[in-house]
Design a protein around this motif. Sequence first.
Motif, PDB file in Angstrom:
ATOM      1  N   MET A 152      83.289 -20.085  10.570  1.00  0.00           N
ATOM      2  CA  MET A 152      82.401 -19.050  11.011  1.00  0.00           C
ATOM      3  C   MET A 152      82.661 -17.707  10.854  1.00  0.00           C
ATOM      4  O   MET A 152      83.994 -17.424  11.009  1.00  0.00           O
ATOM      5  CB  MET A 152      82.279 -19.298  12.643  1.00  0.00           C
ATOM      6  N   THR A 153      81.997 -16.727  10.451  1.00  0.00           N
ATOM      7  CA  THR A 153      82.087 -15.419   9.976  1.00  0.00           C
ATOM      8  C   THR A 153      82.192 -14.725  11.429  1.00  0.00           C
ATOM      9  O   THR A 153      81.315 -14.646  12.183  1.00  0.00           O
ATOM     10  CB  THR A 153      81.168 -14.886   9.077  1.00  0.00           C
ATOM     11  N   ASP A 154      83.449 -14.011  11.711  1.00  0.00           N
ATOM     12  CA  ASP A 154      83.732 -13.421  12.977  1.00  0.00           C
ATOM     13  C   ASP A 154      83.389 -11.986  12.974  1.00  0.00           C
ATOM     14  O   ASP A 154      82.581 -11.473  13.814  1.00  0.00           O
ATOM     15  CB  ASP A 154      85.175 -13.641  13.287  1.00  0.00           C
ATOM     16  N   VAL A 155      83.894 -11.236  11.978  1.00  0.00           N
ATOM     17  CA  VAL A 155      83.646  -9.735  11.861  1.00  0.00           C
ATOM     18  C   VAL A 155      83.002  -9.400  10.479  1.00  0.00           C
ATOM     19  O   VAL A 155      83.522  -9.943   9.648  1.00  0.00           O
ATOM     20  CB  VAL A 155      84.853  -9.084  12.055  1.00  0.00           C
ATOM     21  N   ILE A 156      81.986  -8.860  10.451  1.00  0.00           N
ATOM     22  CA  ILE A 156      81.385  -8.476   9.227  1.00  0.00           C
ATOM     23  C   ILE A 156      81.244  -6.824   9.209  1.00  0.00           C
ATOM     24  O   ILE A 156      80.707  -6.087   9.882  1.00  0.00           O
ATOM     25  CB  ILE A 156      79.881  -8.809   9.176  1.00  0.00           C
ATOM     26  N   LEU A 157      81.815  -6.192   8.239  1.00  0.00           N
ATOM     27  CA  LEU A 157      81.713  -4.648   7.914  1.00  0.00           C
ATOM     28  C   LEU A 157      80.787  -4.669   6.845  1.00  0.00           C
ATOM     29  O   LEU A 157      81.079  -5.240   5.763  1.00  0.00           O
ATOM     30  CB  LEU A 157      82.978  -4.254   7.526  1.00  0.00           C
ATOM     31  N   GLU A 158      79.639  -3.983   6.910  1.00  0.00           N
ATOM     32  CA  GLU A 158      78.566  -3.767   5.957  1.00  0.00           C
ATOM     33  C   GLU A 158      78.432  -2.353   5.448  1.00  0.00           C
ATOM     34  O   GLU A 158      78.178  -1.715   6.138  1.00  0.00           O
ATOM     35  CB  GLU A 158      77.189  -4.569   6.402  1.00  0.00           C
ATOM     36  N   LYS A 159      78.965  -2.245   4.280  1.00  0.00           N
ATOM     37  CA  LYS A 159      78.720  -0.705   3.669  1.00  0.00           C
ATOM     38  C   LYS A 159      79.142   0.198   4.735  1.00  0.00           C
ATOM     39  O   LYS A 159      78.590   1.434   4.924  1.00  0.00           O
ATOM     40  CB  LYS A 159      77.342  -0.562   3.142  1.00  0.00           C
ATOM     41  N   VAL A 160      80.304   0.045   5.426  1.00  0.00           N
ATOM     42  CA  VAL A 160      80.743   0.768   6.490  1.00  0.00           C
ATOM     43  C   VAL A 160      81.382   1.885   5.866  1.00  0.00           C
ATOM     44  O   VAL A 160      82.393   2.098   5.095  1.00  0.00           O
ATOM     45  CB  VAL A 160      81.963   0.109   7.520  1.00  0.00           C
ATOM     46  N   GLY A 161      80.915   3.364   6.230  1.00  0.00           N
ATOM     47  CA  GLY A 161      81.585   4.453   5.893  1.00  0.00           C
ATOM     48  C   GLY A 161      81.907   5.667   7.052  1.00  0.00           C
ATOM     49  O   GLY A 161      81.482   5.446   8.003  1.00  0.00           O
ATOM     50  N   LYS A 162      82.843   6.457   6.565  1.00  0.00           N
ATOM     51  CA  LYS A 162      83.147   7.706   7.595  1.00  0.00           C
ATOM     52  C   LYS A 162      83.080   8.965   7.025  1.00  0.00           C
ATOM     53  O   LYS A 162      83.900   9.128   5.907  1.00  0.00           O
ATOM     54  CB  LYS A 162      84.483   7.257   8.014  1.00  0.00           C
ATOM     55  N   THR A 163      82.563   9.695   7.441  1.00  0.00           N
ATOM     56  CA  THR A 163      82.819  11.035   7.335  1.00  0.00           C
ATOM     57  C   THR A 163      83.043  11.772   8.585  1.00  0.00           C
ATOM     58  O   THR A 163      82.526  11.720   9.515  1.00  0.00           O
ATOM     59  CB  THR A 163      81.147  11.663   6.523  1.00  0.00           C
ATOM     60  N   TYR A 164      84.173  12.599   8.422  1.00  0.00           N
ATOM     61  CA  TYR A 164      84.849  13.244   9.733  1.00  0.00           C
ATOM     62  C   TYR A 164      83.806  14.373   9.851  1.00  0.00           C
ATOM     63  O   TYR A 164      83.285  14.849   9.064  1.00  0.00           O
ATOM     64  CB  TYR A 164      86.227  13.657   9.420  1.00  0.00           C
ATOM     65  N   PRO A 165      83.694  14.892  11.215  1.00  0.00           N
ATOM     66  CA  PRO A 165      83.009  15.992  11.625  1.00  0.00           C
ATOM     67  C   PRO A 165      83.239  17.359  10.679  1.00  0.00           C
ATOM     68  O   PRO A 165      82.590  18.216  10.392  1.00  0.00           O
ATOM     69  CB  PRO A 165      83.295  16.368  12.852  1.00  0.00           C
ATOM     70  N   ASN A 166      84.425  17.480  10.260  1.00  0.00           N
ATOM     71  CA  ASN A 166      84.654  18.624   9.383  1.00  0.00           C
ATOM     72  C   ASN A 166      84.370  18.463   7.961  1.00  0.00           C
ATOM     73  O   ASN A 166      84.633  19.051   6.996  1.00  0.00           O
ATOM     74  CB  ASN A 166      86.153  18.644   9.463  1.00  0.00           C
ATOM     75  N   GLY A 167      83.611  17.228   7.579  1.00  0.00           N
ATOM     76  CA  GLY A 167      83.039  17.262   6.254  1.00  0.00           C
ATOM     77  C   GLY A 167      83.725  16.237   5.262  1.00  0.00           C
ATOM     78  O   GLY A 167      83.386  15.780   4.236  1.00  0.00           O
ATOM     79  N   TYR A 168      84.993  15.729   5.863  1.00  0.00           N
ATOM     80  CA  TYR A 168      85.858  15.096   5.063  1.00  0.00           C
ATOM     81  C   TYR A 168      85.362  13.589   4.975  1.00  0.00           C
ATOM     82  O   TYR A 168      85.100  13.009   6.025  1.00  0.00           O
ATOM     83  CB  TYR A 168      87.278  14.909   5.746  1.00  0.00           C
ATOM     84  N   HIS A 169      85.293  13.252   3.688  1.00  0.00           N
ATOM     85  CA  HIS A 169      84.694  11.951   3.375  1.00  0.00           C
ATOM     86  C   HIS A 169      85.614  10.935   3.380  1.00  0.00           C
ATOM     87  O   HIS A 169      86.399  10.688   2.189  1.00  0.00           O
ATOM     88  CB  HIS A 169      83.891  11.758   1.965  1.00  0.00           C
ATOM     89  N   ALA A 170      86.190  10.322   4.440  1.00  0.00           N
ATOM     90  CA  ALA A 170      87.539   9.541   4.560  1.00  0.00           C
ATOM     91  C   ALA A 170      87.124   8.123   3.797  1.00  0.00           C
ATOM     92  O   ALA A 170      88.068   7.508   3.208  1.00  0.00           O
ATOM     93  CB  ALA A 170      88.075   9.342   6.132  1.00  0.00           C
ATOM     94  N   ILE A 171      86.182   7.526   4.119  1.00  0.00           N
ATOM     95  CA  ILE A 171      85.576   6.188   3.613  1.00  0.00           C
ATOM     96  C   ILE A 171      84.140   6.232   3.044  1.00  0.00           C
ATOM     97  O   ILE A 171      83.529   6.346   3.805  1.00  0.00           O
ATOM     98  CB  ILE A 171      86.009   5.286   4.847  1.00  0.00           C
ATOM     99  N   PRO A 172      84.273   5.994   1.814  1.00  0.00           N
ATOM    100  CA  PRO A 172      82.863   6.172   1.152  1.00  0.00           C
ATOM    101  C   PRO A 172      81.939   4.844   1.490  1.00  0.00           C
ATOM    102  O   PRO A 172      80.753   4.832   2.245  1.00  0.00           O
ATOM    103  CB  PRO A 172      83.076   5.807  -0.363  1.00  0.00           C
ATOM    104  N   SER A 173      82.404   3.568   1.394  1.00  0.00           N
ATOM    105  CA  SER A 173      81.616   2.142   1.688  1.00  0.00           C
ATOM    106  C   SER A 173      82.688   1.121   1.706  1.00  0.00           C
ATOM    107  O   SER A 173      83.199   0.955   0.438  1.00  0.00           O
ATOM    108  CB  SER A 173      80.548   2.433   0.838  1.00  0.00           C
ATOM    109  N   VAL A 174      82.915   0.524   2.831  1.00  0.00           N
ATOM    110  CA  VAL A 174      83.609  -0.710   2.618  1.00  0.00           C
ATOM    111  C   VAL A 174      82.855  -2.001   3.068  1.00  0.00           C
ATOM    112  O   VAL A 174      82.165  -1.917   4.044  1.00  0.00           O
ATOM    113  CB  VAL A 174      84.938  -0.460   3.650  1.00  0.00           C
ATOM    114  N   ASP A 175      83.029  -3.176   2.113  1.00  0.00           N
ATOM    115  CA  ASP A 175      82.313  -4.294   2.719  1.00  0.00           C
ATOM    116  C   ASP A 175      83.558  -5.599   3.038  1.00  0.00           C
ATOM    117  O   ASP A 175      84.526  -5.581   2.032  1.00  0.00           O
ATOM    118  CB  ASP A 175      81.377  -5.067   1.661  1.00  0.00           C
ATOM    119  N   LEU A 176      83.299  -5.921   3.926  1.00  0.00           N
ATOM    120  CA  LEU A 176      84.414  -7.160   4.357  1.00  0.00           C
ATOM    121  C   LEU A 176      83.844  -8.233   5.429  1.00  0.00           C
ATOM    122  O   LEU A 176      83.167  -7.548   6.334  1.00  0.00           O
ATOM    123  CB  LEU A 176      85.483  -6.210   4.989  1.00  0.00           C
TER     124      LEU A 176
END
Lengths: 355, 282
Positions: free
Chosen positions: A1-25
């Motif tokens: 059974m699949t437990d945790v799914i990250l779908e195109k998860v991305g992060k841009t910090y409030p200061n505009g820094y694009h830390a993570i474009p997109s992660v699928d897992l």
Amino acid sequence: MTDVILEKVGKTYPNGYHAIPSVDLSIEEGEFIVLVGPSGCGKSTLLRMVAGLESISTGELRIRGERMNEKEPADRDIAMVFQNYALYPHMTVYDNMAYGLKNRGMAKDLIAEKVSDVAAMLGLTELLQRKPRQLSGGQRQRVAMGRAMVRDPKVFLFDEPLSNLDAKLRVQMRVEIRQLQRKLGTTTLYVTHDQVEAMTLADRLVVLNKGKAEQIGTPMDLYNKPATPFVAAFIGSPSMNLLDAHLTEQGITVSDELTLPLSHPHRGAIVWGIRPEHLDVSDEHNADFALRIQAVESLGAETLIHGKVETTSGQGDAMVVRLSGPHLPDINSLMWLKAPAQYWHLFDAVTQQRL
Amino acid sequence: MIENRPWLTFVSHATLLTGIALVALPVWMALVASTHPASAFGVGHIPLWFGDAGAETWGAVLFDKAGNGVDVPVWFMMLNSLIMALGITFGKIAISLLSAYAIVFFRFPFRNLCFWIIFMTLMLPVEVRIVPTYEVVANLDLLNSYTGLTLPLIASATATFLFRQCFLSIPGELVEAARMDGAGPWRFFFDILLPLSRTNIAALFVILFIYGWNQYLWPLLITTDDAYYTLVMSIKRMLSVTDGDIAWNQIMATTLLAMLPPVAVVIGMQKLFVKGLVDSEK
Ligand SMILES: Nc1ncnc2c1ncn2[C@@H]1O[C@H](COP(=O)(O)OP(=O)(O)O)[C@@H](O)[C@H]1O
Ligand SMILES: [Mg+2]
């Protein structure tokens, strides 16, 4: 059974820094996933998004099918072990472990039972009435794990939990974490920058580079078939020899003049790689090339030999050879080497993809 | 640095002893003075050893009305002082804990502006704003009341600043661990923040208690009813006599009494106080 799914998860910090474009897992139940990468590549960011300590800018996180993006950390049914343990300094070990349960309104005797079970499992029973400052680093580490375990969460999150321990304890705790996780069968997401730790712990590894997942796979997948030169260099110690090369009809040209015969449809600039342990000592007639020895590291069980590929210009690439057992070649002498073709790794120099 | 030179030891001890003597001498003289009859001071010399009127003076000071227009006994004024000092102390600590908590842990618009406004009130101690503050207190009908004595002195930039620094030094991981453990804002405040600030609170308690106890100008201004007189301000009133001699022996005894509570607080909380100033448990 699949437990945790990250779908195109991305992060841009409030200061505009694009830390993570997109992660699928997607993580199976009970799986031990290690996020590994150099410092600053976004491992903690990704983990903290799963924890809920950092908001998810784009994409979706699901745990057991349920969307988690908007949920408070405490409502995600996860537990986290922090790098500096983050134990409450004014509480005893018992209270540290019980605090989360108390806040959930669990009955006192049930809490006592759970805490003493976990304490017994971790060998903390004698320490329950101590304060964190009366514990050694390893014991604090254990308490931090105990605090996560009593909660009986769906997912464990670890952020470099062993980096503050000395080398010996680190190895010991590594083994212990792996055993505990097997025993409990809890899905685990573990962050480290140490590739040895990553290789030994993981069911599957996620190699992160500048916020991008370069490759996801089992430790042996990554060792045998690294998808990019970055993964190739990151996994394995000492890291793979990666040389700029050219692929032509004759084969691969290394260090401008050395040609290793190969028929391959690809043409142009490539990166040619071979691991130090896959180079064999040979004699002048059978060898593929010669190495001018520059330094020798004798470790007893193995010897690392650093040198430069011998060319007429003297501008050959640096390489490392790993030989088992003790060897004492002379510095500046030549060493004849064979590079078996089945161990070659070829990457497109432009796209960085494996050929 | 550990030095081992005899003359250095001697000089430093001599310096310390001189310092102690300088501080202790007036206290000693007050104590001695309180054991002589009031008439002993008119003759121009200051007694340096105990007299025989001690019991009489102290009995009068403790149980009779203070006199000179002060219609309540000294112990009653001590009680007033205590109420005022404790009110100010607890009020200041509570308010500044809460404002520091808001400023450090909550993201709201104009957060920094709020902090700087609080910080700027450092420049406005009660002495500076005494006329408008009096006006406000009078309009609110708070003259001659404990509220009037304490409330205007409660807002405290210093304490807010101190707690802010204390909170800022709490590692982010700890805050996050509490969040993962399901501690909401109130639980976090009471279960984590308060216990971690314990030593700072103790240190502040000592400082603020003395500050509150020693208030002079403000109580002098807003109390006209003897029932609210505080001790420190009344000593002055006991001095200003128009007829007869000044009762120096009683005034000295009262002064000593006025010194007692701050001394008791300092001694009682010394350990925590020092700990709060020099280290933190984090
Ligand atoms: N709160 C933040 N605001 C802006 N940038 C951040 C913040 N936290 C981390 N970063 C940046 O994001 C990148 C990834 O950080 P992090 O996930 O902590 O890396 P690591 O892989 O070492 O754990 C770093 O370049 C870091 O500087
Ligand atoms: Mg990190």
